[in-house]
Design a protein around this motif. Structure first.
Motif, PDB file in Angstrom:
ATOM      1  N   GLU A 283      13.184 113.603 136.416  1.00 38.26           N
ATOM      2  CA  GLU A 283      13.652 112.499 137.150  1.00 38.26           C
ATOM      3  C   GLU A 283      12.134 112.005 137.958  1.00 38.26           C
ATOM      4  O   GLU A 283      11.840 110.892 137.864  1.00 38.26           O
ATOM      5  CB  GLU A 283      14.705 112.581 138.120  1.00 38.26           C
ATOM      6  N   PRO A 284      11.611 112.747 138.703  1.00 37.87           N
ATOM      7  CA  PRO A 284      10.464 112.381 139.506  1.00 37.87           C
ATOM      8  C   PRO A 284       9.217 111.905 138.381  1.00 37.87           C
ATOM      9  O   PRO A 284       8.511 111.280 139.017  1.00 37.87           O
ATOM     10  CB  PRO A 284       9.890 113.697 140.345  1.00 37.87           C
ATOM     11  N   HIS A 285       9.379 112.222 137.390  1.00 37.88           N
ATOM     12  CA  HIS A 285       8.430 111.932 136.123  1.00 37.88           C
ATOM     13  C   HIS A 285       8.769 110.879 135.151  1.00 37.88           C
ATOM     14  O   HIS A 285       8.481 110.833 134.025  1.00 37.88           O
ATOM     15  CB  HIS A 285       7.914 113.062 135.461  1.00 37.88           C
ATOM     16  N   HIS A 286      10.030 109.955 135.663  1.00 36.15           N
ATOM     17  CA  HIS A 286      10.571 109.088 135.110  1.00 36.15           C
ATOM     18  C   HIS A 286       9.912 107.614 135.442  1.00 36.15           C
ATOM     19  O   HIS A 286       9.913 107.371 136.746  1.00 36.15           O
ATOM     20  CB  HIS A 286      12.159 109.070 134.856  1.00 36.15           C
ATOM     21  N   LEU A 287       9.730 106.700 134.607  1.00 32.63           N
ATOM     22  CA  LEU A 287       9.440 105.325 135.077  1.00 32.63           C
ATOM     23  C   LEU A 287      10.491 104.421 134.403  1.00 32.63           C
ATOM     24  O   LEU A 287      10.556 104.518 132.990  1.00 32.63           O
ATOM     25  CB  LEU A 287       7.992 105.198 134.697  1.00 32.63           C
ATOM     26  N   ASP A 288      10.953 103.404 135.057  1.00 31.35           N
ATOM     27  CA  ASP A 288      11.708 102.339 134.507  1.00 31.35           C
ATOM     28  C   ASP A 288      10.967 100.870 134.495  1.00 31.35           C
ATOM     29  O   ASP A 288      10.429 100.704 135.614  1.00 31.35           O
ATOM     30  CB  ASP A 288      13.041 102.212 135.240  1.00 31.35           C
ATOM     31  N   ILE A 289      10.769 100.477 133.524  1.00 29.23           N
ATOM     32  CA  ILE A 289      10.092  99.050 133.312  1.00 29.23           C
ATOM     33  C   ILE A 289      11.249  97.931 133.123  1.00 29.23           C
ATOM     34  O   ILE A 289      12.223  98.146 132.149  1.00 29.23           O
ATOM     35  CB  ILE A 289       9.038  99.368 132.402  1.00 29.23           C
ATOM     36  N   ASP A 290      11.063  96.949 133.633  1.00 28.26           N
ATOM     37  CA  ASP A 290      11.914  95.800 133.343  1.00 28.26           C
ATOM     38  C   ASP A 290      11.208  94.707 132.393  1.00 28.26           C
ATOM     39  O   ASP A 290      10.196  94.225 132.788  1.00 28.26           O
ATOM     40  CB  ASP A 290      12.096  94.955 134.864  1.00 28.26           C
ATOM     41  N   LEU A 291      11.588  94.817 131.226  1.00 29.03           N
ATOM     42  CA  LEU A 291      11.624  93.950 130.022  1.00 29.03           C
ATOM     43  C   LEU A 291      11.069  92.720 130.400  1.00 29.03           C
ATOM     44  O   LEU A 291      10.526  91.885 129.891  1.00 29.03           O
ATOM     45  CB  LEU A 291      12.290  94.342 128.738  1.00 29.03           C
ATOM     46  N   ASP A 292      12.103  92.271 131.327  1.00 33.86           N
ATOM     47  CA  ASP A 292      12.136  90.651 131.666  1.00 33.86           C
ATOM     48  C   ASP A 292      10.882  90.219 132.444  1.00 33.86           C
ATOM     49  O   ASP A 292      10.574  88.992 132.467  1.00 33.86           O
ATOM     50  CB  ASP A 292      13.163  90.340 132.356  1.00 33.86           C
ATOM     51  N   GLU A 293      10.036  91.237 132.820  1.00 37.61           N
ATOM     52  CA  GLU A 293       8.776  90.860 133.638  1.00 37.61           C
ATOM     53  C   GLU A 293       7.711  90.554 132.527  1.00 37.61           C
ATOM     54  O   GLU A 293       6.644  90.194 132.907  1.00 37.61           O
ATOM     55  CB  GLU A 293       8.484  91.974 134.379  1.00 37.61           C
ATOM     56  N   TYR A 294       7.748  90.705 131.255  1.00 33.36           N
ATOM     57  CA  TYR A 294       6.788  90.640 130.339  1.00 33.36           C
ATOM     58  C   TYR A 294       7.207  89.636 129.223  1.00 33.36           C
ATOM     59  O   TYR A 294       8.516  89.270 129.000  1.00 33.36           O
ATOM     60  CB  TYR A 294       6.550  91.869 129.525  1.00 33.36           C
ATOM     61  N   GLU A 295       6.335  89.039 128.585  1.00 29.55           N
ATOM     62  CA  GLU A 295       6.640  87.935 127.307  1.00 29.55           C
ATOM     63  C   GLU A 295       6.966  88.909 126.051  1.00 29.55           C
ATOM     64  O   GLU A 295       8.083  89.317 125.477  1.00 29.55           O
ATOM     65  CB  GLU A 295       5.471  87.155 127.089  1.00 29.55           C
ATOM     66  N   ASP A 296       5.986  89.377 125.531  1.00 29.92           N
ATOM     67  CA  ASP A 296       6.066  90.310 124.424  1.00 29.92           C
ATOM     68  C   ASP A 296       5.812  91.724 124.754  1.00 29.92           C
ATOM     69  O   ASP A 296       5.431  91.971 125.708  1.00 29.92           O
ATOM     70  CB  ASP A 296       4.969  90.118 123.100  1.00 29.92           C
ATOM     71  N   ALA A 297       6.680  92.729 124.035  1.00 31.82           N
ATOM     72  CA  ALA A 297       6.432  94.261 124.169  1.00 31.82           C
ATOM     73  C   ALA A 297       6.516  95.001 123.186  1.00 31.82           C
ATOM     74  O   ALA A 297       7.118  94.760 122.007  1.00 31.82           O
ATOM     75  CB  ALA A 297       7.843  94.387 125.113  1.00 31.82           C
ATOM     76  N   TYR A 298       5.420  95.942 123.302  1.00 32.54           N
ATOM     77  CA  TYR A 298       5.315  96.968 121.963  1.00 32.54           C
ATOM     78  C   TYR A 298       5.360  98.176 122.540  1.00 32.54           C
ATOM     79  O   TYR A 298       4.915  98.874 123.576  1.00 32.54           O
ATOM     80  CB  TYR A 298       3.830  96.428 121.419  1.00 32.54           C
ATOM     81  N   VAL A 299       5.624  99.177 121.692  1.00 32.00           N
ATOM     82  CA  VAL A 299       5.378 100.708 121.943  1.00 32.00           C
ATOM     83  C   VAL A 299       4.634 101.043 120.611  1.00 32.00           C
ATOM     84  O   VAL A 299       4.692 100.772 119.546  1.00 32.00           O
ATOM     85  CB  VAL A 299       6.690 101.131 121.862  1.00 32.00           C
ATOM     86  N   VAL A 300       3.554 101.844 121.071  1.00 27.35           N
ATOM     87  CA  VAL A 300       2.443 102.268 120.217  1.00 27.35           C
ATOM     88  C   VAL A 300       2.552 103.805 120.040  1.00 27.35           C
ATOM     89  O   VAL A 300       2.617 104.381 121.092  1.00 27.35           O
ATOM     90  CB  VAL A 300       0.964 101.956 120.736  1.00 27.35           C
ATOM     91  N   GLY A 301       2.107 104.011 118.671  1.00 30.37           N
ATOM     92  CA  GLY A 301       2.058 105.336 118.475  1.00 30.37           C
ATOM     93  C   GLY A 301       0.865 106.546 118.984  1.00 30.37           C
ATOM     94  O   GLY A 301      -0.012 105.886 119.598  1.00 30.37           O
ATOM     95  N   ASP A 302       0.696 107.639 118.525  1.00 30.65           N
ATOM     96  CA  ASP A 302      -0.064 108.650 119.137  1.00 30.65           C
ATOM     97  C   ASP A 302      -1.655 108.095 118.775  1.00 30.65           C
ATOM     98  O   ASP A 302      -1.990 107.820 117.483  1.00 30.65           O
ATOM     99  CB  ASP A 302      -0.275 109.810 118.514  1.00 30.65           C
ATOM    100  N   VAL A 303      -2.544 107.812 119.558  1.00 34.45           N
ATOM    101  CA  VAL A 303      -3.918 107.302 119.619  1.00 34.45           C
ATOM    102  C   VAL A 303      -4.784 108.416 119.233  1.00 34.45           C
ATOM    103  O   VAL A 303      -5.919 107.990 118.635  1.00 34.45           O
ATOM    104  CB  VAL A 303      -4.393 106.452 120.902  1.00 34.45           C
ATOM    105  N   HIS A 304      -4.648 109.573 120.049  1.00 34.73           N
ATOM    106  CA  HIS A 304      -5.468 110.687 119.825  1.00 34.73           C
ATOM    107  C   HIS A 304      -7.097 110.324 119.905  1.00 34.73           C
ATOM    108  O   HIS A 304      -7.721 110.836 118.950  1.00 34.73           O
ATOM    109  CB  HIS A 304      -5.173 111.492 118.425  1.00 34.73           C
TER     110      HIS A 304
END
Length: 229
Positions: free
Chosen positions: A9-30
């Motif tokens: 729980e101390p290492h959990h971040l909650d993000i509000d999608l409504d604060e952004y226009e588009d939203a993406y999740v990106v894979g491992d960049v390495h």
């Protein structure tokens, strides 16, 4: 008991999608900044858009420091801490070009990010137990449901059925996994595959190919998505 394990729980971040226009999740960049910049350009990402990474920004590729700098300086970019970031923090691996400030930033990263009903972790979740019982190690390293199985099927995402939709990396795939409850985005950029993003609003996948042949990797450690049940 809360939604997450007390250690998580101390290492959990909650993000509000409504604060952004588009939203993406990106894979491992390495450590591959060039495909990352090409992907962000292809998507047309602006400062008003959200970009969340599934972890493993570092190691194996040519320039981990450049990737860390790219994400650190962007207010609209967030990442979970993957198992390769954890190896740096434990002193098992090192990267000379990462500064003490870089390592402090890596140590500050969450291990779980929620965006609405979407959960972003590095490894995955075990469908056989509640989310609240998952440790940091579970979220970073879950892959096979076989004890010590690594790349032996079945994989956790073949049996997971919610309630959160889980976005993950860690398991190298020849194509993205996109199901009702799980989205796998590590398409092996550093191994000569591609770097993949999922559009949270549109439900679409965009990938850019790696330019190099990449680090060698056994075919036994790249999941053939078409063969999954």
């Amino acid at each position: 008991m809360g939604r997450f394990h007390p250690d998580v729980e101390p290492h959990h971040l909650d993000i509000d999608l409504d604060e952004y226009e588009d939203a993406y999740v990106v894979g491992d960049v390495h450590g591959c900044p060039e495909p990352l910049d090409r992907l962000l350009s292809t998507l047309g990402v602006t400062d008003d858009d959200l970009v969340v990474f599934v972890g493993d920004l570092v190691r194996k590729g040519p320039d981990s420091a450049a990737v860390v700098e790219r994400v650190r300086r962007a207010d609209n970019m967030f990442t979970v801490r993957g198992n390769n970031e954890e190896k740096l923090l434990r002193g098992e691996k090192s990267l000379e070009r990462l500064s003490d400030d870089d390592l402090a930033w890596i140590e500050s990263l969450p291990v779980a990010i929620t965006v609405g009903e979407n959960l972003i972790v590095h490894g995955g979740v075990d469908p056989r137990k509640p989310l609240a019982e998952h440790t940091i190690d579970d979220l970073q390293n879950t892959r096979s449901l076989v004890p010590g199985g690594s790349y032996d099927p079945p994989y956790w995402y073949e049996e997971y059925a919610g309630p959160l939709r889980v976005f993950f990396g860690h398991t190298v795939l020849d194509d993205p996994v996109v199901t009702e409850w799980a989205v796998g985005l590590d398409t092996g950029c550093v191994y000569g595959g591609s770097l993949t993003a999922y559009d949270l609003r549109e439900g679409t996948v965009t990938a850019v190919p790696a330019l190099r042949g990449g680090v060698e990797r056994s075919d036994a450690k790249i999941v053939d998505v078409a063969e999954l049940g």
